[in-house]
Design an enzyme around this catalytic site. Structure first.
Site, PDB file in Angstrom:
ATOM      1  N   PRO A   1       5.751   3.622  -1.778  1.00 38.26           N
ATOM      2  CA  PRO A   1       6.039   2.180  -1.819  1.00 38.26           C
ATOM      3  C   PRO A   1       5.943   1.502  -3.190  1.00 38.26           C
ATOM      4  O   PRO A   1       6.235   0.319  -3.303  1.00 38.26           O
ATOM      5  CB  PRO A   1       4.995   1.589  -0.861  1.00 38.26           C
ATOM      6  CG  PRO A   1       3.897   2.588  -0.804  1.00 38.26           C
ATOM      7  CD  PRO A   1       4.508   3.923  -1.055  1.00 38.26           C
TER       8      PRO A   1
ATOM      9  N   LYS B   1      11.001  -0.042  -2.454  1.00 35.57           N
ATOM     10  CA  LYS B   1      12.397   0.316  -2.176  1.00 35.57           C
ATOM     11  C   LYS B   1      12.725   0.674  -0.722  1.00 35.57           C
ATOM     12  O   LYS B   1      13.903   0.696  -0.348  1.00 35.57           O
ATOM     13  CB  LYS B   1      12.817   1.510  -3.058  1.00 35.57           C
ATOM     14  CG  LYS B   1      12.975   1.159  -4.516  1.00 35.57           C
ATOM     15  CD  LYS B   1      14.155   0.239  -4.729  1.00 35.57           C
ATOM     16  CE  LYS B   1      14.173  -0.356  -6.114  1.00 35.57           C
ATOM     17  NZ  LYS B   1      14.445  -1.776  -6.164  1.00 35.57           N
TER      18      LYS B   1
ATOM     19  N   TYR C   1       0.940  -5.427 -10.661  1.00 35.43           N
ATOM     20  CA  TYR C   1       0.832  -3.963 -10.575  1.00 35.43           C
ATOM     21  C   TYR C   1      -0.166  -3.549 -11.653  1.00 35.43           C
ATOM     22  O   TYR C   1       0.105  -3.738 -12.837  1.00 35.43           O
ATOM     23  CB  TYR C   1       2.183  -3.291 -10.836  1.00 35.43           C
ATOM     24  CG  TYR C   1       3.165  -3.420  -9.689  1.00 35.43           C
ATOM     25  CD1 TYR C   1       3.883  -4.599  -9.478  1.00 35.43           C
ATOM     26  CD2 TYR C   1       3.382  -2.353  -8.819  1.00 35.43           C
ATOM     27  CE1 TYR C   1       4.779  -4.705  -8.425  1.00 35.43           C
ATOM     28  CE2 TYR C   1       4.283  -2.455  -7.767  1.00 35.43           C
ATOM     29  CZ  TYR C   1       4.975  -3.625  -7.567  1.00 35.43           C
ATOM     30  OH  TYR C   1       5.869  -3.730  -6.516  1.00 35.43           O
TER      31      TYR C   1
ATOM     32  N   TYR D   1      14.052  -2.446 -10.365  1.00 42.74           N
ATOM     33  CA  TYR D   1      13.210  -3.166  -9.404  1.00 42.74           C
ATOM     34  C   TYR D   1      14.017  -4.269  -8.711  1.00 42.74           C
ATOM     35  O   TYR D   1      13.978  -4.407  -7.477  1.00 42.74           O
ATOM     36  CB  TYR D   1      11.987  -3.758 -10.104  1.00 42.74           C
ATOM     37  CG  TYR D   1      10.889  -4.211  -9.166  1.00 42.74           C
ATOM     38  CD1 TYR D   1       9.724  -3.461  -9.013  1.00 42.74           C
ATOM     39  CD2 TYR D   1      11.001  -5.390  -8.415  1.00 42.74           C
ATOM     40  CE1 TYR D   1       8.711  -3.855  -8.147  1.00 42.74           C
ATOM     41  CE2 TYR D   1       9.999  -5.792  -7.546  1.00 42.74           C
ATOM     42  CZ  TYR D   1       8.866  -5.027  -7.424  1.00 42.74           C
ATOM     43  OH  TYR D   1       7.868  -5.413  -6.563  1.00 42.74           O
TER      44      TYR D   1
ATOM     45  N   HIS E   1      10.746 -14.795  -6.641  1.00 38.33           N
ATOM     46  CA  HIS E   1       9.951 -14.369  -7.800  1.00 38.33           C
ATOM     47  C   HIS E   1      10.873 -13.979  -8.946  1.00 38.33           C
ATOM     48  O   HIS E   1      11.811 -13.220  -8.755  1.00 38.33           O
ATOM     49  CB  HIS E   1       9.057 -13.171  -7.430  1.00 38.33           C
ATOM     50  CG  HIS E   1       7.864 -13.562  -6.612  1.00 38.33           C
ATOM     51  ND1 HIS E   1       6.769 -12.763  -6.472  1.00 38.33           N
ATOM     52  CD2 HIS E   1       7.596 -14.686  -5.914  1.00 38.33           C
ATOM     53  CE1 HIS E   1       5.870 -13.372  -5.708  1.00 38.33           C
ATOM     54  NE2 HIS E   1       6.364 -14.542  -5.348  1.00 38.33           N
TER      55      HIS E   1
HETATM   56  P1  RFL Z   1      11.788   2.125  10.915  1.00 36.75           P
HETATM   57  O1  RFL Z   1      11.437   0.741  10.550  1.00 36.75           O
HETATM   58  O2  RFL Z   1      10.716   3.139  10.910  1.00 36.75           O
HETATM   59  O3  RFL Z   1      12.500   2.088  12.336  1.00 36.75           O
HETATM   60  C1  RFL Z   1      12.782   3.262  13.049  1.00 36.75           C
HETATM   61  C2  RFL Z   1      12.687   2.924  14.513  1.00 36.75           C
HETATM   62  O4  RFL Z   1      13.044   4.060  15.290  1.00 36.75           O
HETATM   63  C3  RFL Z   1      12.170   4.133  16.396  1.00 36.75           C
HETATM   64  N1  RFL Z   1      12.179   5.486  16.945  1.00 36.75           N
HETATM   65  C4  RFL Z   1      12.875   5.848  18.053  1.00 36.75           C
HETATM   66  N2  RFL Z   1      13.695   5.164  18.862  1.00 36.75           N
HETATM   67  C5  RFL Z   1      14.238   5.818  19.914  1.00 36.75           C
HETATM   68  N3  RFL Z   1      14.006   7.119  20.197  1.00 36.75           N
HETATM   69  C6  RFL Z   1      13.182   7.846  19.409  1.00 36.75           C
HETATM   70  N4  RFL Z   1      12.913   9.121  19.698  1.00 36.75           N
HETATM   71  C7  RFL Z   1      12.577   7.213  18.271  1.00 36.75           C
HETATM   72  N5  RFL Z   1      11.731   7.623  17.303  1.00 36.75           N
HETATM   73  C8  RFL Z   1      11.506   6.580  16.510  1.00 36.75           C
HETATM   74  C9  RFL Z   1      10.830   3.705  15.802  1.00 36.75           C
HETATM   75  O5  RFL Z   1       9.910   3.296  16.809  1.00 36.75           O
HETATM   76  C10 RFL Z   1      11.252   2.577  14.899  1.00 36.75           C
HETATM   77  O6  RFL Z   1      11.228   1.332  15.543  1.00 36.75           O
HETATM   78  O7  RFL Z   1      12.950   2.673   9.948  1.00 36.75           O
HETATM   79  P2  RFL Z   1      14.183   1.894   9.254  1.00 36.75           P
HETATM   80  O8  RFL Z   1      14.825   0.949  10.230  1.00 36.75           O
HETATM   81  O9  RFL Z   1      14.954   2.939   8.606  1.00 36.75           O
HETATM   82  O10 RFL Z   1      13.515   0.932   8.168  1.00 36.75           O
HETATM   83  C11 RFL Z   1      12.894   1.457   7.035  1.00 36.75           C
HETATM   84  C12 RFL Z   1      11.656   0.651   6.661  1.00 36.75           C
HETATM   85  O11 RFL Z   1      10.927   0.302   7.828  1.00 36.75           O
HETATM   86  C13 RFL Z   1      10.763   1.435   5.720  1.00 36.75           C
HETATM   87  O12 RFL Z   1      11.524   2.027   4.671  1.00 36.75           O
HETATM   88  C14 RFL Z   1       9.682   0.611   5.047  1.00 36.75           C
HETATM   89  O13 RFL Z   1       8.943  -0.179   5.925  1.00 36.75           O
HETATM   90  C15 RFL Z   1       8.771   1.586   4.311  1.00 36.75           C
HETATM   91  N6  RFL Z   1       7.443   1.045   4.149  1.00 36.75           N
HETATM   92  C16 RFL Z   1       7.211   0.193   3.133  1.00 36.75           C
HETATM   93  N7  RFL Z   1       8.208  -0.063   2.245  1.00 36.75           N
HETATM   94  C17 RFL Z   1       7.993  -0.891   1.227  1.00 36.75           C
HETATM   95  O14 RFL Z   1       8.934  -1.130   0.433  1.00 36.75           O
HETATM   96  N8  RFL Z   1       6.752  -1.491   1.061  1.00 36.75           N
HETATM   97  C18 RFL Z   1       5.709  -1.275   1.943  1.00 36.75           C
HETATM   98  O15 RFL Z   1       4.635  -1.828   1.765  1.00 36.75           O
HETATM   99  C19 RFL Z   1       5.923  -0.397   3.009  1.00 36.75           C
HETATM  100  N9  RFL Z   1       4.937  -0.147   3.896  1.00 36.75           N
HETATM  101  C20 RFL Z   1       6.407   1.365   5.060  1.00 36.75           C
HETATM  102  C21 RFL Z   1       5.163   0.727   4.914  1.00 36.75           C
HETATM  103  C22 RFL Z   1       6.590   2.304   6.064  1.00 36.75           C
HETATM  104  C23 RFL Z   1       5.558   2.644   6.952  1.00 36.75           C
HETATM  105  N10 RFL Z   1       5.787   3.681   7.910  1.00 36.75           N
HETATM  106  C24 RFL Z   1       7.135   4.100   8.231  1.00 36.75           C
HETATM  107  C25 RFL Z   1       4.825   4.604   8.301  1.00 36.75           C
HETATM  108  C26 RFL Z   1       4.137   0.999   5.820  1.00 36.75           C
HETATM  109  C27 RFL Z   1       4.325   1.951   6.852  1.00 36.75           C
HETATM  110  C28 RFL Z   1       3.176   2.182   7.792  1.00 36.75           C
HETATM  111  C1  PHB Z   2       4.045  -5.474  -0.079  1.00 36.42           C
HETATM  112  O1  PHB Z   2       3.983  -6.694  -0.256  1.00 36.42           O
HETATM  113  O2  PHB Z   2       3.696  -4.944   0.980  1.00 36.42           O
HETATM  114  C2  PHB Z   2       4.507  -4.603  -1.194  1.00 36.42           C
HETATM  115  C3  PHB Z   2       4.994  -5.181  -2.334  1.00 36.42           C
HETATM  116  C4  PHB Z   2       5.418  -4.361  -3.382  1.00 36.42           C
HETATM  117  C5  PHB Z   2       5.340  -3.001  -3.256  1.00 36.42           C
HETATM  118  C6  PHB Z   2       4.852  -2.428  -2.093  1.00 36.42           C
HETATM  119  C7  PHB Z   2       4.431  -3.232  -1.053  1.00 36.42           C
HETATM  120  O3  PHB Z   2       5.724  -2.208  -4.293  1.00 36.42           O
END
Ligand code: RFL
Ligand code: PHB
Length: 385
Positions: free
Chosen positions: A288, A292, A195, A378, A72
């Protein structure tokens, strides 16, 4: 058992760290509470910054991004009656890729070389300031002990690692709204993300592929996703995203997933204590709106992998000693950008705030200085910023 780096958490931070360490000749074992299937299927982030893609490519993980990811040039920013395209390539010479976290996770699992224990319980960190080890119960119910030189806490905000840093400072903010996210089996109604500011609340049109759309609505905290019918969701998305304006149409389709995500932010510092290092969501969460979360996890790991390779292979602690300070500069930049995007686009119900937001949106969309600021943040600052 013994390894050089015990990695807690098999999310993107843990698996990428393990991959980069292996490339640098450092051994690791990964410990994860959830099942491999659960971790692989989690629906989360969707946007990769320019520098995240560069890093994944340089680590040999870029093939599918290039083939299946969607490049994009920028985003659309809109409010009732107006939609503006911000072209990041023209503004800052960098851009983003739409490539789901689920896909990044699959690529990391396919490339994995380190031993990984899924379905573990009772993870506990010991003696982190001297001779660290981790104890846990494995899938079969057997107690295990993993001795190591270093523990990498990549276990997200609910894991135990961040609580093993004594006297850590935690900065926290909870936002008074949540995101209602849906995944739908329908071609996106837009070529790049929209957005949208709207008096009813923020909306975002994102996507996962040519046939799968990802959309979000600002909703009050505590909203039950099941209390919204599919028709109501599509109607509200159509209103907020401007269906019918200048001939633009939102095409609805079958909804395959509904979830509500609370919006919060925290930063924990320092990201190191003795032989324990934190990376990704274990050290920071952002709302989100700036896309980031995943990118910050990748940026932490880029720094941490180099620091640990120098520490373990060359006994050179210089980068490890600087890791927390170096990582936190980017963490705070992204925390600010995520807060700025969030407060510019989410409605609070206060008419004074709404006029300020609209004024800011007009400035960002119409002034090169405003647009460049958004684009630079961004599309992402270089690794090591
Ligand atoms: P993760 O992906 O949460 O991975 C952490 C892992 O640690 C495990 N864990 C354990 N393992 C062993 N022993 C324990 N006691 C443990 N406790 C926990 C967990 O099961 C998990 O597998 O963190 P990591 O690797 O730092 O990655 C970060 C990203 O995943 C996160 O920043 C993003 O996904 C945030 N996020 C989003 N970011 C965006 O930019 N756009 C989004 O749309 C977006 N949606 C989200 C999200 C984060 C969410 N969470 C954490 C609730 C949606 C959700 C639901
Ligand atoms: C997504 O595609 O899940 C998404 C994209 C942009 C954002 C947050 C989530 O700022």
């Amino acid at each position: 058992m013994r390894t050089q780096v015990a990695i807690i958490g098999a999310g993107p931070a843990g698996l990428l760290l393990s991959h980069l360490l292996a490339q640098g000749g450092v051994s690791s074992v990964v410990l994860e509470t959830r099942s491999e299937e659960y971790v692989a299927a989690r629906i989360r982030a969707g946007i990769l910054e320019h520098s995240s893609v560069e890093l994944l490519e340089s680590a040999g993980l870029g093939d599918r991004i290039r083939k299946e990811g969607d490049h994009h040039r920028g985003i659309y920013l809109q409010w009732p009656g107006e939609r503006h395209h911000l072209d990041f390539v023209n503004l800052v010479g960098r851009s983003v890729w739409v490539y789901g976290q689920t896909e990044v996770q699959k690529d990391l699992v396919a490339a994995r070389t380190a031993e990984t224990y899924y379905d573990i319980s009772d993870t506990s960190l010991h003696d982190v300031s001297d001779k660290p080890f981790v104890t846990f119960t494995d899938k079969s119910g057997k107690s295990q002990r993993l001795d190591c030189d270093v523990i990498a806490g990549c276990d997200g905000s609910f894991g135990p690692s961040r609580h093993a840093v004594p006297a850590a400072k935690v900065f926290e903010k909870t936002y008074p709204y949540s995101w209602f996210g849906i995944l739908a089996d329908v071609a996106p109604s837009t070529d790049e993300l929209i957005y949208a500011w709207h008096p009813n609340g923020f909306a975002l049109h994102s996507m996962r592929s040519a046939t799968v759309s990802r959309l979000y609505l600002q909703v009050p905290n505590g909203t039950d996703p099941e209390s919204w019918s599919d028709d109501r969701i599509w109607e509200e998305l159509a209103t907020r995203l401007g269906h019918g304006q200048n001939g633009w149409k939102l095409t609805p389709g079958p909804i395959t997933d509904k979830s509500v995500l609370p919006m919060r932010s925290y930063v924990q510092t320092p990201m190191r204590h003795g032989n324990l290092y934190l990376a990704g969501d274990a050290a920071h969460i952002v709302p989100p709106t700036g896309a980031k979360g995943l990118n910050l996890a990748i940026a932490d790991v880029a720094l941490l992998s180099k620091a640990l390779i120098a520490l373990i292979n060359e006994k050179n602690p210089a980068l490890a000693d600087r890791y927390s300070d170096d990582a936190q500069r980017r963490v705070w930049r992204c925390t600010h950008f995520s807060w700025w995007m969030t407060t510019m686009l989410h409605t609070s119900g206060d008419p004074f705030d709404a006029e300020l937001q609209l004024s800011q949106l007009r400035w960002v969309a119409n002034s090169e200085a405003g647009a460049t600021g958004l684009a630079e943040n961004y599309a992402g600052l270089p690794i090591g910023y």
